[in-house]
Scaffold this motif. Structure first.
Motif, PDB file in Angstrom:
ATOM      1  N   GLN A 168       0.810  -1.218   0.000  1.00 44.55           N
ATOM      2  CA  GLN A 168       0.000   0.000   0.000  1.00 44.55           C
ATOM      3  C   GLN A 168       0.844   1.269   0.000  1.00 44.55           C
ATOM      4  N   ASP A 169       2.024   1.202   0.567  1.00 43.86           N
ATOM      5  CA  ASP A 169       2.906   2.364   0.611  1.00 43.86           C
ATOM      6  C   ASP A 169       3.717   2.552  -0.669  1.00 43.86           C
ATOM      7  N   HIS A 170       3.715   1.561  -1.526  1.00 42.64           N
ATOM      8  CA  HIS A 170       4.518   1.613  -2.749  1.00 42.64           C
ATOM      9  C   HIS A 170       3.920   2.616  -3.743  1.00 42.64           C
ATOM     10  N   PRO A 171       4.756   3.431  -4.385  1.00 42.27           N
ATOM     11  CA  PRO A 171       4.255   4.429  -5.344  1.00 42.27           C
ATOM     12  C   PRO A 171       3.488   3.811  -6.528  1.00 42.27           C
ATOM     13  N   ALA A 172       3.905   2.638  -6.971  1.00 46.33           N
ATOM     14  CA  ALA A 172       3.214   1.990  -8.096  1.00 46.33           C
ATOM     15  C   ALA A 172       1.793   1.586  -7.691  1.00 46.33           C
ATOM     16  N   PHE A 173       1.601   1.177  -6.434  1.00 48.51           N
ATOM     17  CA  PHE A 173       0.258   0.831  -5.961  1.00 48.51           C
ATOM     18  C   PHE A 173      -0.612   2.078  -5.909  1.00 48.51           C
ATOM     19  N   GLN A 226      -0.307   4.736  -7.684  1.00 50.41           N
ATOM     20  CA  GLN A 226      -0.615   5.127  -9.060  1.00 50.41           C
ATOM     21  C   GLN A 226      -1.732   4.252  -9.624  1.00 50.41           C
ATOM     22  N   LEU A 227      -1.627   2.940  -9.422  1.00 45.59           N
ATOM     23  CA  LEU A 227      -2.648   2.013  -9.901  1.00 45.59           C
ATOM     24  C   LEU A 227      -4.007   2.330  -9.275  1.00 45.59           C
ATOM     25  N   ALA A 228      -4.044   2.497  -7.983  1.00 46.69           N
ATOM     26  CA  ALA A 228      -5.298   2.778  -7.288  1.00 46.69           C
ATOM     27  C   ALA A 228      -5.888   4.112  -7.743  1.00 46.69           C
ATOM     28  N   SER A 229      -5.045   5.102  -7.918  1.00 46.65           N
ATOM     29  CA  SER A 229      -5.512   6.416  -8.342  1.00 46.65           C
ATOM     30  C   SER A 229      -6.090   6.373  -9.757  1.00 46.65           C
ATOM     31  N   ASN A 237      -0.259  -3.405 -12.464  1.00 46.21           N
ATOM     32  CA  ASN A 237      -0.297  -4.450 -11.447  1.00 46.21           C
ATOM     33  C   ASN A 237       0.937  -5.354 -11.552  1.00 46.21           C
ATOM     34  N   GLN A 238       1.296  -5.737 -12.767  1.00 50.13           N
ATOM     35  CA  GLN A 238       2.470  -6.589 -12.969  1.00 50.13           C
ATOM     36  C   GLN A 238       3.740  -5.871 -12.539  1.00 50.13           C
ATOM     37  N   ARG A 239       3.840  -4.591 -12.885  1.00 51.76           N
ATOM     38  CA  ARG A 239       4.999  -3.792 -12.471  1.00 51.76           C
ATOM     39  C   ARG A 239       5.095  -3.712 -10.952  1.00 51.76           C
ATOM     40  N   LEU A 240       3.959  -3.526 -10.297  1.00 51.19           N
ATOM     41  CA  LEU A 240       3.936  -3.472  -8.846  1.00 51.19           C
ATOM     42  C   LEU A 240       4.428  -4.785  -8.247  1.00 51.19           C
ATOM     43  N   LEU A 241       3.912  -5.897  -8.752  1.00 51.32           N
ATOM     44  CA  LEU A 241       4.327  -7.205  -8.226  1.00 51.32           C
ATOM     45  C   LEU A 241       5.811  -7.448  -8.408  1.00 51.32           C
ATOM     46  N   GLU A 242       6.360  -7.042  -9.548  1.00 55.16           N
ATOM     47  CA  GLU A 242       7.793  -7.221  -9.785  1.00 55.16           C
ATOM     48  C   GLU A 242       8.630  -6.369  -8.839  1.00 55.16           C
ATOM     49  N   GLU A 243       8.185  -5.173  -8.586  1.00 59.54           N
ATOM     50  CA  GLU A 243       8.965  -4.268  -7.739  1.00 59.54           C
ATOM     51  C   GLU A 243       8.865  -4.631  -6.268  1.00 59.54           C
ATOM     52  N   VAL A 244       7.753  -5.214  -5.850  1.00 62.14           N
ATOM     53  CA  VAL A 244       7.553  -5.539  -4.448  1.00 62.14           C
ATOM     54  C   VAL A 244       8.302  -6.817  -4.056  1.00 62.14           C
ATOM     55  N   GLN A 245       8.425  -7.738  -4.992  1.00 58.32           N
ATOM     56  CA  GLN A 245       9.076  -9.017  -4.656  1.00 58.32           C
ATOM     57  C   GLN A 245      10.562  -8.904  -4.546  1.00 58.32           C
TER      58      GLN A 245
END
Length: 99
Positions: A7-12, A14-17, A91-99
């Motif tokens: 939730q704190d990640h910038p990509a999340f 951006q996606l949510a917004s 979403n895919q970008r977020l998952l890659e960056e979070v892992q």
């Protein structure tokens, strides 16, 4: 995976917004058209009762009602296309960056 970290990640954010803005914009557009139709029924029903052309039983109200249904289907298709392209990419970008 820590939900707070996601939730704190910038990509999340951006996606949510983007999803929120797009969904709200489409909802407002559909609601505005629908309420315009309802207000026409309430305040100018004779318009919707007029036949499309001389000798037909099909009225403007029927045509506009079918148009509203078609608009709903079209907006749904636009949202699905956007969700399957832009939102899936984010979403895919977020998952890659979070892992």
């Amino acid at each position: 995976m820590d939900p707070q970290r996601i939730q704190d990640h910038p990509a999340f954010r951006q996606l949510a917004s983007e999803r929120t803005r797009f969904g709200v914009g489409m909802s407002v557009a559909m609601a505005a058209v629908y309420f315009a139709y309802i207000l026409t029924i309430a305040f100018w029903p004779r318009l919707l009762g007029l036949p499309l052309w001389s000798g037909t039983v099909i009225t403007w109200g029927v045509l506009i009602g079918v148009g509203l249904i078609a608009l709903g289907l079209a907006l749904t298709a636009v949202y699905v296309r956007r969700a399957n392209t832009r939102f899936d990419y984010l979403n895919q970008r977020l998952l890659e960056e979070v892992q």
